[in-house]
Design a protein around this motif. Structure first.
Motif, PDB file in Angstrom:
ATOM      1  N   SER B 349       5.331  17.944  21.116  1.00 23.02           N
ATOM      2  CA  SER B 349       6.215  17.228  20.199  1.00 23.02           C
ATOM      3  C   SER B 349       5.545  15.944  19.722  1.00 23.02           C
ATOM      4  O   SER B 349       5.599  14.918  20.389  1.00 23.02           O
ATOM      5  CB  SER B 349       7.530  16.928  20.926  1.00 23.02           C
ATOM      6  OG  SER B 349       8.420  16.265  20.080  1.00 23.02           O
ATOM      7  N   PRO B 350       4.898  16.012  18.579  1.00 25.01           N
ATOM      8  CA  PRO B 350       4.139  14.844  18.108  1.00 25.01           C
ATOM      9  C   PRO B 350       5.013  13.598  17.973  1.00 25.01           C
ATOM     10  O   PRO B 350       6.191  13.693  17.647  1.00 25.01           O
ATOM     11  CB  PRO B 350       3.626  15.281  16.727  1.00 25.01           C
ATOM     12  CG  PRO B 350       3.633  16.763  16.765  1.00 25.01           C
ATOM     13  CD  PRO B 350       4.785  17.139  17.653  1.00 25.01           C
ATOM     14  N   TRP B 355       1.133   8.575  17.918  1.00 25.34           N
ATOM     15  CA  TRP B 355      -0.063   9.354  17.599  1.00 25.34           C
ATOM     16  C   TRP B 355      -0.695   8.864  16.303  1.00 25.34           C
ATOM     17  O   TRP B 355      -1.859   9.130  16.039  1.00 25.34           O
ATOM     18  CB  TRP B 355       0.271  10.845  17.437  1.00 25.34           C
ATOM     19  CG  TRP B 355       0.739  11.512  18.696  1.00 25.34           C
ATOM     20  CD1 TRP B 355       1.179  10.902  19.835  1.00 25.34           C
ATOM     21  CD2 TRP B 355       0.799  12.919  18.930  1.00 25.34           C
ATOM     22  NE1 TRP B 355       1.521  11.847  20.770  1.00 25.34           N
ATOM     23  CE2 TRP B 355       1.301  13.103  20.238  1.00 25.34           C
ATOM     24  CE3 TRP B 355       0.489  14.038  18.177  1.00 25.34           C
ATOM     25  CZ2 TRP B 355       1.497  14.359  20.792  1.00 25.34           C
ATOM     26  CZ3 TRP B 355       0.694  15.295  18.725  1.00 25.34           C
ATOM     27  CH2 TRP B 355       1.191  15.451  20.030  1.00 25.34           C
ATOM     28  N   GLY B 356       0.132   8.243  15.468  1.00 26.66           N
ATOM     29  CA  GLY B 356      -0.391   7.689  14.229  1.00 26.66           C
ATOM     30  C   GLY B 356      -0.585   8.708  13.129  1.00 26.66           C
ATOM     31  O   GLY B 356      -1.694   9.167  12.877  1.00 26.66           O
ATOM     32  N   THR B 401      -7.830  16.570  15.255  1.00 34.02           N
ATOM     33  CA  THR B 401      -8.010  15.154  15.592  1.00 34.02           C
ATOM     34  C   THR B 401      -8.050  14.270  14.344  1.00 34.02           C
ATOM     35  O   THR B 401      -7.615  13.128  14.381  1.00 34.02           O
ATOM     36  CB  THR B 401      -9.310  14.938  16.402  1.00 34.02           C
ATOM     37  OG1 THR B 401     -10.390  15.544  15.691  1.00 34.02           O
ATOM     38  CG2 THR B 401      -9.213  15.560  17.771  1.00 34.02           C
ATOM     39  N   LYS B 402      -8.523  14.839  13.240  1.00 26.97           N
ATOM     40  CA  LYS B 402      -8.643  14.007  12.027  1.00 26.97           C
ATOM     41  C   LYS B 402      -7.267  13.587  11.495  1.00 26.97           C
ATOM     42  O   LYS B 402      -7.161  12.651  10.714  1.00 26.97           O
ATOM     43  CB  LYS B 402      -9.422  14.754  10.942  1.00 26.97           C
ATOM     44  CG  LYS B 402      -8.633  15.888  10.288  1.00 26.97           C
ATOM     45  CD  LYS B 402      -9.408  16.548   9.166  1.00 26.97           C
ATOM     46  CE  LYS B 402      -8.533  17.599   8.486  1.00 26.97           C
ATOM     47  NZ  LYS B 402      -9.279  18.439   7.561  1.00 26.97           N
ATOM     48  N   LEU B 403      -6.231  14.307  11.918  1.00 28.13           N
ATOM     49  CA  LEU B 403      -4.896  13.979  11.422  1.00 28.13           C
ATOM     50  C   LEU B 403      -4.280  12.794  12.153  1.00 28.13           C
ATOM     51  O   LEU B 403      -3.279  12.245  11.704  1.00 28.13           O
ATOM     52  CB  LEU B 403      -3.964  15.192  11.594  1.00 28.13           C
ATOM     53  CG  LEU B 403      -4.363  16.494  10.903  1.00 28.13           C
ATOM     54  CD1 LEU B 403      -3.409  17.605  11.293  1.00 28.13           C
ATOM     55  CD2 LEU B 403      -4.365  16.305   9.390  1.00 28.13           C
ATOM     56  N   LEU B 404      -4.875  12.435  13.303  1.00 27.91           N
ATOM     57  CA  LEU B 404      -4.190  11.503  14.186  1.00 27.91           C
ATOM     58  C   LEU B 404      -5.004  10.241  14.444  1.00 27.91           C
ATOM     59  O   LEU B 404      -6.182  10.315  14.813  1.00 27.91           O
ATOM     60  CB  LEU B 404      -3.887  12.193  15.526  1.00 27.91           C
ATOM     61  CG  LEU B 404      -3.103  13.500  15.395  1.00 27.91           C
ATOM     62  CD1 LEU B 404      -3.049  14.203  16.735  1.00 27.91           C
ATOM     63  CD2 LEU B 404      -1.709  13.243  14.861  1.00 27.91           C
ATOM     64  N   LYS B 405      -4.328   9.122  14.281  1.00 29.03           N
ATOM     65  CA  LYS B 405      -5.022   7.851  14.513  1.00 29.03           C
ATOM     66  C   LYS B 405      -5.400   7.673  15.973  1.00 29.03           C
ATOM     67  O   LYS B 405      -6.306   6.936  16.302  1.00 29.03           O
ATOM     68  CB  LYS B 405      -4.130   6.685  14.068  1.00 29.03           C
ATOM     69  CG  LYS B 405      -4.041   6.557  12.559  1.00 29.03           C
ATOM     70  CD  LYS B 405      -3.614   5.155  12.158  1.00 29.03           C
ATOM     71  CE  LYS B 405      -3.260   5.089  10.685  1.00 29.03           C
ATOM     72  NZ  LYS B 405      -1.821   5.074  10.426  1.00 29.03           N
TER      73      LYS B 405
END
Lengths: 88, 436, 424, 401
Positions: B349-350, B355-356, B401-405
């Protein structure tokens, strides 16, 4: 002595529902292009706030509670939900 | 209550250049019905790098219908499909002239209008698309299992939080005969209400982080003694399920209590402000695993809790995400059907803040987690492991990973390590499915 | 909330679209549809197809008998409304019966214009507006006979085609220099004309009928600049005009020959709306009111009127000229401005050896009008691009080369842009 | 009939088994317990009872004390009667759920086989575990004998589940001295206990049902609401005091045994000095009091039964006009260098008529040490001397002398 709760302990009942008009949080609102709605209901499933309602032949958000997250617009396969900035 | 028509969804920008498989198939299918044309068009404008497909929107207020001078277009009230009565079609082309979405074609040679009829409910294009770019979204088969949402509107969870979506989904499926259990965490705000005001229409218990499975045990056992079968469902975060509350969870699993325990894993202590938990992934940024100075996020891999739960050999364990609702629904139904023991569902659950990522992008994040095998969807059912959603060509972990800060600071070395962890874990599950 | 009563006068596309819209938005209100005719609603657009025999009369009814029952609508056939009393909110039927309304829609449509040509009324000429007209024409169709059609507009040319397909010799007389003059420029018009003439249809353009003479079952039309044509039957199709006699004496404002409406389709009288061919409504490009008696407009105006009648405020964006014409396996489409002005950028593409013709008119980075002959496009998408003022600057040439693909791409992008969340 | 069904009989039983019969007689719905010395034999006995079919509660075997209490919280919220027992570190480990139970007003009954806390380690008797949680919102009843353990458990349910109270109750007994030492115990007949507990059936108690859904333990805002719940809990504690006296009187009428309610007053009426005890050392002290009375010393004894809530009113009444009070404490309070009951009595002093009695504290019996008659005699003698005007340090560590 003035009491708020009728109960002895920290309990609550849905007979006294919490009614926060989370619509006030919104900075943008979804507007359904009525004619384009496919009634697929995907927005209904994915709306985090659970505020999507079905009208005669389209789905739209209950703006009293819609927080304006844009998920409905995002999942709409018909691109029938526009996000419009709220003007103050 | 709601109508819920099946609908085609065409993904954007994923048509392979030059591909025309959907159109060819559609033409073939239509021809077999004595019609000539395709209801779907894929287009390529190489100069612009445009590769896309377009089909009828099946509008709820079809302008083609309104503009048809012979009343030959109708919208089916049962399936929502906009159909042309070929016998009555004049071939005037007005429908083509008014449809703003390019959903209806006019064929001058045949003097007929032509459009997608969704193959009357089982569109063939879905099956042939080589990149799975076309899907039939069938909400009806999901909401058919829905009960009235016990959760009232107006929860104070963050704007767009997928945990709320997930909780509503779970509760709609579980229905009213459910006791809900929570622990301090984000979902608290939803389950509890505030003060004397409540926002849930089923009995609900706000426990301590260490007492959720045991409290469920107490309720379940008491009702069992009364001869009543009630559903006891927990919806707690990873802090509760996998850290401080893990001992009682393991205890309840060992006792094989007939409860359904769900962990919505946002990979950290989010309600206290993004601290690491045992499910925070390798390299993940949190306020207690900072990415600054000598630190590059969490040093060790996350605890693989669903697998640990499966090792308890309880009847049912699954991983699930709200992004794949059919899969999730099946798992909920399986968990509900278990009457002789415990079910555990681990849900990714993001967390938008922790998570950014941008607010409405939760589903993209979830899908990327699945499509990269970061979070494989599998189940363990009475000794059998099964992958419930096979990813044909897993994407590299960077697509996730590129989606998340929270991964923004990772360099190649860490990315490789994370990829290695993902591969290792997926292979373990894969081998378990083969071995058991 | 109080149940309101909506009376809709007319049974064409505009009235039906208003009716459907009212029901979409309101399940309770009372709706009454009043038709002068005794049949189920139909569209005049379908009439040529009856003449050509492509469909039977019953196949062109817009809705079935059950439609009204299902939508809980009272359908009054064969009734004429004589007068509207706005101050009392009442209408008076032909037999003097009065009935009150909460909102009223005038969608009486249009009727053929019959030009004042000496000798015209001395014989039996035909116009095509109702089913009876079509049936009358069918009876006169005879293989090998010849027909004269006055007017080379869409109806005239369409009838010409139908009669030609019935192996009649057809001559079309048009006072303007080209056929289909309202929708196609000279060049496009010539291409169409070429095909029509290839099928034996004689197009006499730039010629006025000065006198009609009827002799022994034949009709002779004398033309300006000398000469005459002779035929077995005469069809007058020089255009239509709004059917406005219903508002006579009511004080409702008339302009351009139609009932003036604002951008909510309201007439000058409170709670009285008008839509369709009868209405003089806002034009998209100029913002000025005008007539544009085509079916897509009737549909849209009907929807807008219906929404406003039940209190859902809806603005009419204005009509855009558009039409589509199919003839002998060819298609000509015109959307938006058919003619360019000096400030416009025009791109034309013709493909050798074919009748293909594409013309795109741009004003700065906006699309203003398109003409396509024998080009497969989703015409409505161009209407979308024009209406939504979608910037097409860098895609102009692509639109010319790949009109269908590029227009769909631009439409999809524009739709996506509207739905992108602003939250980041 | 099972050989272990001793209901209606008189037997020699240790405190754990006596307690187990008390539980059996109250027929709980759910029992969850985790072993820890010295209460373990109590729960073992319960599992035997269930196995033998003497009663049929849901027997949960949790993986720790906190889960044991968690289980009871769930079952109690749903409307069930519940029981568990623990000791020492088990109680500490249970603390998370222990607080939740009180705050939620769940009428759970729990026995504490009292034992010292770490460190140092030691499976040794004491009262420290139970007195440490004196402000966690539970009612605490301390017992003197095996019989009293059994009887107090029955009375505890009457008190906990009373609609005017609705608080969890601890029945505390010292490890080994009571838990493992055997005494004569009258085990009541089932019908007698059923009749005694019958009034509870008609009482209102909010339950967790599907029909009338509720949220238990809501998120408390605003602060005034939190204050309100705390006030209500304090009031419930205050109501519990007189209620307990009533229950004791009713118990005496039905079973012929009385323990005096909140406190037991032993030869206090004409006493000039009072010895205050709590727990099993009371028996020894009573013997000494009798002996001293025979010598003509006007000494009486007060046994604290209800440590929480404080039996303040009863104490004021009995201590008024006395010349000196000697408190025997089997526990320590680090802050004040004394025992806990010393603080309690000292608090009451200000409400007594002048002149105030002299108050002395005697810490004894820690770490499993016995409190012998010699110890108590020392206490009585010094208290008499103090009454006569001799000055002592207020706190004496008796075992260290």
């Amino acid at each position: 002595m003035k009491f708020m709760s009728k109960f002895e302990g920290p309990w609550s009942t849905p007979k006294e529902p919490l009614d926060i008009k989370t619509g006030e949080w919104r900075s943008q609102r979804p507007v359904t292009k009525r004619e384009k709605c496919r009634q697929c209901g995907w927005c209904f499933i994915f709306c985090p706030a659970g505020c999507i309602e079905e009208k005669a032949h389209y789905f739209t958000a209950d703006l009293d509670y819609c927080k304006g997250c844009g998920v409905c617009s995002n999942v709409c396969p018909a691109k029938a939900i526009m996000m419009i900035r709220e003007e103050i | 209550m709601e109508t819920f028509f099946d609908t085609l969804k065409i993904e954007e920008n994923i048509c392979p250049p030059g591909c025309g498989v959907c159109r060819e198939k559609c033409t073939q299918v239509q021809r077999s019905k004595g019609k000539n044309g395709s209801g779907i068009h894929e287009f390529h404008i190489p100069d612009l790098g445009v590769h896309m497909a377009n089909t009828c929107n099946q509008c709820s207020e079809p302008v083609c219908l309104d503009a048809c001078p012979s009343g030959s277009i109708s919208k089916d009230e049962k399936d929502g499909i906009v159909r042309i009565d070929e016998k009555r079609c004049l071939g005037c082309g007005l429908c083509n002239l008014v449809c703003p979405y390019g959903g209806i074609d006019y064929r001058a040679d045949e003097k007929k209008a032509f459009k997608c009829d969704l193959c009357d409910g089982s569109p063939e294009c879905v099956n042939v698309c080589p990149v799975k770019g076309i899907s039939l979204m069938k909400a009806r088969s999901i909401v058919g299992y829905f009960h009235e949402d016990p959760l009232l509107k107006g929860s104070s969870l963050c704007v767009g939080c997928p945990a709320e979506t997930t909780l509503r989904f779970v509760l709609r499926v579980m229905g009213k005969d459910t006791f809900l259990f929570g622990a301090p965490g984000c979902a608290t705000n939803v389950i509890n209400g505030q003060g004397i005001k409540c926002m849930i229409n089923i009995p609900s218990h706000m426990s301590n982080m260490t007492t959720v499975p045991s409290t469920m045990t107490g309720v379940k056992r008491y009702y069992r003694r009364l001869g009543k079968d009630v559903k006891c469902v927990a919806f707690v975060g990873d802090g509760c399920a996998t850290d401080v509350g893990f001992q009682p969870l393991s205890g309840a699993a060992e006792r094989n209590e007939n409860i359904i325990f769900m962990c919505y894993d946002n990979e950290g202590y989010m309600n206290t402000g993004i601290q690491r938990s045992s499910t925070t992934p390798y390299g993940g940024w949190t306020t207690t695993t900072p990415a600054m100075g000598r630190r590059k996020g969490k040093k060790m891999a996350s605890k693989n809790v669903p697998l640990i739960m499966a090792a308890h050999e309880i009847p049912y364990v699954a991983t699930a995400v709200i992004g794949y609702p059919e899969d999730f629904l099946n798992k909920l139904l399986k968990a509900m059907a278990v009457k002789d023991g415990m079910s555990y569902i681990h849900i990714l659950s993001p967390c938008i803040l922790g998570w950014g990522y941008s607010i409405p992008a939760s589903l993209e994040v979830i899908k990327a987690a699945v499509e990269t095998n970061y979070f494989p969807l599998w189940e363990y059912e009475r000794g059998k492991y099964r992958i419930t959603y096979e990813v044909k060509n897993p994407k590299p972990i960077t697509e996730y990973t590129k989606l998340l800060k929270k991964f923004a600071h990772l360099e190649k070395e860490e990315i490789d390590e994370l990829q290695e962890i993902v591969n290792r874990r997926f292979n373990r599950i894969k081998r378990l499915t083969e071995a058991f | 909330m109080k149940r309101k009563k909506h009376i809709l006068i007319g049974a064409g596309t505009a009235a039906l679209c208003a009716l459907k819209q009212i029901r979409r938005l309101n399940r309770e209100d009372e709706i009454k549809l009043v038709s002068m005719e005794d049949s189920l609603p139909y569209s005049p657009t379908a009439l040529p197809y009856i003449i050509s025999g492509k469909v039977g009369v019953s196949d062109t009814f817009l809705v079935s008998e059950g439609f009204f029952k299902k939508l809980k609508v009272e359908f009054l056939k064969n009734r004429k409304v004589e007068r509207i009393y706005g101050e009392n909110k009442e209408i008076v039927y032909d037999k003097g019966i009065r009935e009150g309304y909460d909102s009223l829609l005038i969608a009486t449509g249009s009727e053929p214009v019959v030009p004042d040509i000496p000798g015209l009324y001395e014989g039996e000429f035909l116009t095509i507006r109702g089913i009876k007209d079509a049936q009358a024409l069918i009876e006169k169709v005879k293989e090998g006979n010849s027909a004269i059609i006055l007017g080379a507009g869409l109806i005239g040319m369409h009838i010409a085609q139908c009669l030609s397909e019935k192996n009649m010799k057809v001559k079309v007389v048009e006072s303007l220099p080209s056929i289909l003059p309202a929708y196609f420029d000279k060049e496009a018009s010539e291409i169409i004309r070429g095909i029509m003439e290839g099928k034996g249809i004689e197009c006499l353009t730039g010629k006025k009928a000065t006198r009609i003479e009827w002799k022994g079952g034949k009709v002779e039309v004398n033309l300006s600049e000398g000469g005459s044509v002779e035929g077995d039957l005469l069809v007058v199709a020089v255009g239509v005009k709004p059917r406005t006699e219903i508002v006579d004496g009511s004080g409702i404002k008339i302009e351009n020959g139609g009932i003036a409406v604002d951008d909510r389709m309201r007439t000058s009288m409170d709670d009285v709306y008008a839509a369709g061919d009868v209405a003089s409504a806002k034009a998209f490009f100029t913002g000025e009111n005008g007539l544009n008696p085509i079916l897509p407009n009737a549909a849209e105006q009907g929807r807008v009127a219906g929404s406003n009648m039940v209190g859902v405020d809806t603005v009419y964006e204005g009509w855009i000229p558009m039409n589509t014409f199919s003839y002998f396996g060819h298609t000509a489409i015109s959307v938006g401005m058919p003619f360019s002005s000096e400030k416009d950028e025009v791109h034309v593409r013709k493909i050798n050896g074919t009748d293909t013709y594409r013309k795109l008119i741009f004003r700065e980075d906006r699309l203003m009008g398109v003409t396509f002959i024998d080009t497969e496009v989703n015409a409505g998408v161009f209407n979308y691009l024009i209406r939504k003022k979608v910037p097409v600057g860098e895609y102009k040439m692509s639109l010319l080369e790949f009109p269908r693909e590029t227009s769909l791409y631009l439409m999809q992008q524009a739709e996506k842009k509207e739905t992108i969340s602003l939250e980041e | 009939m099972s050989s272990i069904d001793l209901r209606g009989q008189i037997r020699v039983l240790d405190g754990n088994r006596a307690g187990a019969y008390g539980v059996l007689l109250c027929k709980p719905d759910v029992i969850a317990s985790y072993p820890i010395t010295p209460q373990t034999p109590l729960l073992e006995t319960l599992y035997k009872f269930e196995a033998e079919g003497l009663f049929d509660p849901e027997m949960v075997e949790p993986e720790g004390e906190n889960s044991a209490m968690g289980t009871l919280i769930g079952a109690c919220a749903a409307g069930g009667r519940t029981f568990t027992a623990t000791s020492s570190q088990g109680l500490s480990f249970m603390n998370d759920a222990y607080l939740l139970a009180a705050g939620n007003r769940f009428p759970i009954v729990m026995a504490i086989g009292m034992r010292e806390q770490v460190s140092p380690h030691g499976v040794i008797s004491g009262q420290q575990d139970a007195v440490l949680v004196k402000d966690h919102g539970w009612i605490q009843i301390y017992t003197e004998s095996c019989q009293e353990i059994l009887d107090s458990i029955i009375m505890a349910y009457r008190l906990a589940e009373d609609e005017d109270v609705l608080l969890p109750v601890n029945v505390c007994y010292e490890g080994f001295y009571l838990s493992h030492h055997s005494q004569r115990v009258e085990i009541p007949r089932q019908e007698e206990v059923d009749a005694f507990l019958a009034p509870l059936k008609g009482m209102n108690r909010l339950k967790w049902t599907l029909e009338e859904p509720m949220v238990f333990s809501s998120y408390t805002v605003p602060p005034e609401l939190y204050t309100e719940y705390r006030y209500k809990m304090c009031m419930a504690h205050q109501r519990a005091k007189a209620k307990f006296d009533e229950i004791d009187r009713e118990f005496a009428a039905k079973f012929g045994r009385s323990y005096g309610g909140q406190i037991e007053e032993y030869r206090t009426e004409d006493a000039e000095i009072i010895i205050v005890t709590m727990g099993c050392s009371t028996g020894t002290a009573k013997v000494v009091v009798d002996r001293k009375r025979d010598e003509g010393v006007k000494v009486g004894l007060v046994k604290i039964r209800m440590f929480r809530p404080s039996p303040k009113e009863r104490l004021i009444k009995v201590l008024n006009g006395k010349k000196a009070i000697g408190v025997i404490d089997r526990n320590v309070c680090y802050a004040w260098n004394c025992g806990h009951n010393y603080i309690e009595i000292k608090t009451v002093l200000s409400d007594l008529d002048r002149p105030l009695p002299v108050l002395l504290d005697f810490i004894a019996g820690l770490g499993g040490a016995d409190i012998t008659d010699k110890h108590v005699e020392k206490v009585v003698e010094r208290t008499i001397d103090a009454a006569k005007g001799k000055t002592y340090e207020p706190v004496t560590w008796l075992s260290l002398e």
